[in-house]
Design a protein around this motif. Structure first.
Motif, PDB file in Angstrom:
ATOM      1  N   ASN A 129       0.768  -1.243   0.000  1.00 40.99           N
ATOM      2  CA  ASN A 129       0.000   0.000   0.000  1.00 40.99           C
ATOM      3  C   ASN A 129       0.803   1.299   0.000  1.00 40.99           C
ATOM      4  OD1 ASN A 129       0.886  -0.177   2.619  1.00 40.99           O
ATOM      5  ND2 ASN A 129      -1.061   0.366   3.533  1.00 40.99           N
TER       6      ASN A 129
ATOM      7  N   GLU B  69       1.488   9.697  -2.226  1.00 40.38           N
ATOM      8  CA  GLU B  69       1.161   9.011  -0.974  1.00 40.38           C
ATOM      9  C   GLU B  69       1.832   9.662   0.230  1.00 40.38           C
ATOM     10  OE1 GLU B  69       2.748   5.350  -2.263  1.00 40.38           O
ATOM     11  OE2 GLU B  69       0.828   4.558  -2.886  1.00 40.38           O
TER      12      GLU B  69
ATOM     13  N   SER C 125      -9.329   6.338  -4.487  1.00 43.86           N
ATOM     14  CA  SER C 125      -9.095   5.551  -3.271  1.00 43.86           C
ATOM     15  C   SER C 125     -10.273   4.601  -3.088  1.00 43.86           C
ATOM     16  CB  SER C 125      -8.958   6.459  -2.053  1.00 43.86           C
ATOM     17  OG  SER C 125      -7.847   7.286  -2.183  1.00 43.86           O
TER      18      SER C 125
ATOM     19  N   LYS D 134      -8.841  -2.307  -3.668  1.00 41.59           N
ATOM     20  CA  LYS D 134      -7.550  -1.798  -3.194  1.00 41.59           C
ATOM     21  C   LYS D 134      -6.441  -2.781  -3.562  1.00 41.59           C
ATOM     22  CE  LYS D 134      -9.306   0.737   0.785  1.00 41.59           C
ATOM     23  NZ  LYS D 134      -9.325   0.847   2.242  1.00 41.59           N
TER      24      LYS D 134
END
Length: 115
Positions: free
Chosen positions: A22, A110, A63, A70
């Protein structure tokens, strides 16, 4: 793990635990610290599916809320991270011998709020 990925990407489920990463920094570190053959196995499995993955993700929010969405997004981002090994460099790493990659801090979108 049955809902780890959208159904049409079921062949990639075995990669979720290792490659659905992630953060950009963690994907970078994974590329640096994973044996070439392991990376190649992942790359060869996902690259033929990337057009379908990109089409699928176009219909999702930036998102995604669902974990399966995801996961497929993170797998795609890992593919981007490792693709340069095969598509550009022809080798796993091209950093200069004098520069320790642990000094690199990825601060793409990010990490913008973490600076």
């Amino acid at each position: 793990m049955d809902n780890a990925l959208p159904e049409q990407f079921k062949p990639l489920r075995k990669f979720v635990a290792d490659w659905a990463i992630n953060t950009e920094q963690a994907r970078f570190e994974k590329r640096l610290n994973t044996p070439y053959e392991v990376i190649k196995t992942f790359y060869e499995a996902i690259i033929p599916l990337m057009p379908d993955i990109m089409s699928y993700l176009k219909s999702k929010p930036v998102s995604p809320e669902m974990q399966c969405d995801k996961n497929i997004m993170f797998l795609a981002l890992s593919c981007v991270e490792v693709s340069r090994i095969f598509e550009v460099w022809g080798q796993q790493d091209v950093r200069a011998d004098y520069f320790d990659p642990s000094r690199i801090c990825c601060v793409g979108y990010e990490g913008v709020n973490e600076i």
